[in-house]
Scaffold this motif. Structure first.
Motif, PDB file in Angstrom:
ATOM      1  N   ASP A  85       1.021  -1.251   0.383  1.00 19.17           N
ATOM      2  CA  ASP A  85      -0.110   0.445   0.074  1.00 19.17           C
ATOM      3  C   ASP A  85       1.045   0.811   0.252  1.00 19.17           C
ATOM      4  O   ASP A  85       0.239   2.775  -1.056  1.00 19.17           O
ATOM      5  N   ASP A  86       1.730   1.237   0.816  1.00 21.73           N
ATOM      6  CA  ASP A  86       2.366   2.386   0.828  1.00 21.73           C
ATOM      7  C   ASP A  86       3.786   2.754  -0.291  1.00 21.73           C
ATOM      8  O   ASP A  86       3.726   3.100  -1.084  1.00 21.73           O
ATOM      9  N   LYS A  89       1.190   4.229  -3.663  1.00 16.62           N
ATOM     10  CA  LYS A  89       0.759   5.380  -3.252  1.00 16.62           C
ATOM     11  C   LYS A  89       2.451   6.387  -3.668  1.00 16.62           C
ATOM     12  O   LYS A  89       2.165   7.322  -4.211  1.00 16.62           O
ATOM     13  N   ASP A  92       2.641   5.463  -7.340  1.00 20.72           N
ATOM     14  CA  ASP A  92       1.853   5.343  -8.097  1.00 20.72           C
ATOM     15  C   ASP A  92       1.616   4.431  -8.738  1.00 20.72           C
ATOM     16  O   ASP A  92       1.410   4.295 -10.622  1.00 20.72           O
TER      17      ASP A  92
END
Length: 135
Positions: A85-86, A89, A92
């Protein structure tokens, strides 16, 4: 640094120099790479693949993951999903998971709650009891 458990970490130096890889155990003792457990080893390789994907990505940034957590326990899976998830983000990337494990689908839905998660169930014609879920 890749955290692999309470008080434990894997430190990574330059990829060209495998001697810079070390594990720090809960007591603070640095140990060589060959002392990693199978789960920690797999988590380390997964993190390295993410770094490589980010470094080599050009144009469309899509990462396909086909049952990437096969031999890992639920704690490591959750940690790697948070890492993903990191990564998503920061770098991209769009992530596409393929898994047959309902627990992973549930974990993905929880950790990636802020983004669209679509679950597809596909049953094979060969054996109706077998199904694959794609997230």
């Amino acid at each position: 640094t890749i955290v692999s458990g309470p008080g434990r970490a894997v430190e990574i130096g330059k990829l060209e120099d495998l001697e810079t890889f070390a594990m720090t155990d809960a007591g603070g003792t640095s140990r060589p790479l060959e002392h990693l457990s199978r789960g920690t080893h797999d988590a380390l390789l997964f993190a390295m693949r993410l770094a490589l994907a980010e470094k080599l990505a050009a144009g469309v940034r899509v990462l396909l993951l086909d049952d990437p957590f096969g031999a890992l326990d639920s704690v490591r899976i959750r940690g790697l999903l948070m890492l993903l998830d990191d990564f998503r983000k920061r770098a991209d990337f769009q992530l596409i998971f393929f898994t047959k494990e309902p627990a992973i689908v549930t974990a993905v839905e929880g950790i990636f709650a802020a983004v669209k998660v679509q679950v597809l169930a596909v049953t094979t014609d060969l054996d109706p009891s077998l199904s694959t879920e794609a997230v």
